[in-house]
Design a protein around this motif. Structure first.
Motif, mmCIF file in Angstrom:
data_model
loop_
_atom_site.group_PDB
_atom_site.id
_atom_site.type_symbol
_atom_site.label_atom_id
_atom_site.label_comp_id
_atom_site.label_asym_id
_atom_site.label_seq_id
_atom_site.Cartn_x
_atom_site.Cartn_y
_atom_site.Cartn_z
ATOM 1 N N THR A 63 0.856 -1.185 0.000
ATOM 2 C CA THR A 63 0.000 0.000 0.000
ATOM 3 C C THR A 63 0.891 1.235 0.000
ATOM 4 O O THR A 63 2.110 1.138 0.212
ATOM 5 N N ASN A 64 0.296 2.383 -0.212
ATOM 6 C CA ASN A 64 1.028 3.636 -0.177
ATOM 7 C C ASN A 64 1.732 3.802 1.177
ATOM 8 O O ASN A 64 2.885 4.231 1.244
ATOM 9 N N ALA A 65 1.049 3.445 2.264
ATOM 10 C CA ALA A 65 1.640 3.570 3.602
ATOM 11 C C ALA A 65 2.892 2.704 3.724
ATOM 12 O O ALA A 65 3.928 3.148 4.234
ATOM 13 N N MET A 66 2.825 1.467 3.239
ATOM 14 C CA MET A 66 3.987 0.563 3.292
ATOM 15 C C MET A 66 5.145 1.105 2.458
ATOM 16 O O MET A 66 6.301 1.089 2.892
ATOM 17 N N ARG A 67 4.823 1.590 1.250
ATOM 18 C CA ARG A 67 5.863 2.129 0.363
ATOM 19 C C ARG A 67 6.546 3.342 0.999
ATOM 20 O O ARG A 67 7.768 3.503 0.893
ATOM 21 N N GLN A 68 5.766 4.207 1.664
ATOM 22 C CA GLN A 68 6.366 5.388 2.299
ATOM 23 C C GLN A 68 7.321 4.994 3.416
ATOM 24 O O GLN A 68 8.399 5.573 3.543
ATOM 25 N N LEU A 69 6.936 4.009 4.221
ATOM 26 C CA LEU A 69 7.828 3.546 5.293
ATOM 27 C C LEU A 69 9.082 2.909 4.706
ATOM 28 O O LEU A 69 10.187 3.142 5.192
ATOM 29 N N ASP A 70 8.913 2.104 3.644
ATOM 30 C CA ASP A 70 10.068 1.480 2.979
ATOM 31 C C ASP A 70 11.016 2.546 2.446
ATOM 32 O O ASP A 70 12.232 2.471 2.650
ATOM 33 N N SER A 71 10.464 3.559 1.770
ATOM 34 C CA SER A 71 11.287 4.636 1.186
ATOM 35 C C SER A 71 12.063 5.391 2.252
ATOM 36 O O SER A 71 13.186 5.813 2.024
ATOM 37 N N ALA A 72 11.447 5.552 3.425
ATOM 38 C CA ALA A 72 12.088 6.288 4.515
ATOM 39 C C ALA A 72 13.029 5.404 5.329
ATOM 40 O O ALA A 72 13.716 5.887 6.226
ATOM 41 N N GLY A 73 13.047 4.107 5.016
ATOM 42 C CA GLY A 73 13.919 3.191 5.745
ATOM 43 C C GLY A 73 13.471 2.938 7.182
ATOM 44 O O GLY A 73 14.294 2.665 8.053
ATOM 45 N N ILE A 74 12.176 3.044 7.421
ATOM 46 C CA ILE A 74 11.648 2.854 8.778
ATOM 47 C C ILE A 74 11.204 1.402 8.948
ATOM 48 O O ILE A 74 10.350 0.915 8.211
ATOM 49 N N GLY A 75 11.816 0.752 9.913
ATOM 50 C CA GLY A 75 11.506 -0.645 10.175
ATOM 51 C C GLY A 75 10.068 -0.836 10.622
ATOM 52 O O GLY A 75 9.556 -0.075 11.443
ATOM 53 N N HIS A 76 9.420 -1.851 10.066
ATOM 54 C CA HIS A 76 8.036 -2.161 10.418
ATOM 55 C C HIS A 76 7.724 -3.577 9.966
ATOM 56 O O HIS A 76 8.450 -4.151 9.165
ATOM 57 N N GLY A 77 6.658 -4.110 10.499
ATOM 58 C CA GLY A 77 6.185 -5.417 10.066
ATOM 59 C C GLY A 77 4.818 -5.269 9.427
ATOM 60 O O GLY A 77 4.195 -4.210 9.513
ATOM 61 N N ILE A 78 4.371 -6.329 8.797
ATOM 62 C CA ILE A 78 3.042 -6.345 8.172
ATOM 63 C C ILE A 78 2.334 -7.602 8.663
ATOM 64 O O ILE A 78 2.934 -8.666 8.736
ATOM 65 N N SER A 79 1.089 -7.447 9.004
ATOM 66 C CA SER A 79 0.281 -8.592 9.399
ATOM 67 C C SER A 79 -1.020 -8.523 8.615
ATOM 68 O O SER A 79 -1.695 -7.492 8.625
ATOM 69 N N GLU A 80 -1.335 -9.613 7.923
ATOM 70 C CA GLU A 80 -2.577 -9.648 7.156
ATOM 71 C C GLU A 80 -3.574 -10.576 7.819
ATOM 72 O O GLU A 80 -3.184 -11.491 8.560
ATOM 73 N N TYR A 81 -4.851 -10.322 7.592
ATOM 74 C CA TYR A 81 -5.909 -11.131 8.177
ATOM 75 C C TYR A 81 -7.104 -11.112 7.239
ATOM 76 O O TYR A 81 -7.207 -10.242 6.368
#
Length: 168
Positions: free
Chosen positions: A10-28
């Motif tokens: 998603t746009n939110a995930m891409r923005q965090l990736d671009s900024a190099g901010i560590g995060h996880g993703i959980s789908e349900y």
């Protein structure tokens, strides 16, 4: 990794990736008839205190404000108006959400909205190493440190829930 296992960014995930901010993703698997945060917490097997919903409001001055609070809590509109420095705040109508933010109900993330609105995160977020927020679509959550989130979206922590007033 098979194609069906690949997470659609998603746009939110891409923005965090671009900024190099560590995060996880959980789908349900989400239920169209139950978009509640309580349902999401149960689906992910986490406590309702760790999962946060994103609420968009408008004020008597015509400004928009975003509040990120635990899913089982309720936004205290008086506290919200006070921290935002306005007289009155109301929730926006659900039909305004998509054109204003680019997100749908049940998939609104504080990251990657069409415009960066003043944002406040409930202060309970700092009690956890990481919190869950919408990834910008139904059925996906971003797992992120609350302080890193606040820094990235230029948010402030505040006591903004009605839940607090019951536990003082």
């Amino acid at each position: 990794m098979s194609k069906k296992d690949k997470i659609e960014k998603t746009n939110a995930m891409r923005q965090l990736d671009s900024a190099g901010i560590g995060h996880g993703i959980s789908e349900y698997d989400y239920d169209e008839s139950d978009l509640s945060g309580e349902h999401v917490a149960a689906a992910l097997g986490i406590s309702e205190e760790e999962i946060f919903k994103t609420l968009v409001t408008h004020s008597n001055t015509g400004e928009y404000f975003v509040f990120v609070i635990p899913v089982a809590s309720e936004l205290d509109l008086k506290k919200a108006a006070s921290v935002a420095g306005v007289k009155k705040i109301e929730m926006i109508h659900v039909k305004e959400l998509l054109p204003l933010t680019g997100y749908v109900r049940g998939g609104c993330s504080p990251i990657g909205m069409k415009k960066l609105f003043p944002t406040y995160i409930d202060e309970t977020a700092i009690l956890y190493d990481q919190i869950y927020i919408s990834a910008g679509k139904r059925g996906a959550q971003i797992i992120i440190n609350g302080e890193k989130l606040a820094e990235f979206i230029n948010a402030s922590f505040a006591n903004i829930t009605a839940w607090h007033s019951n536990n003082n």
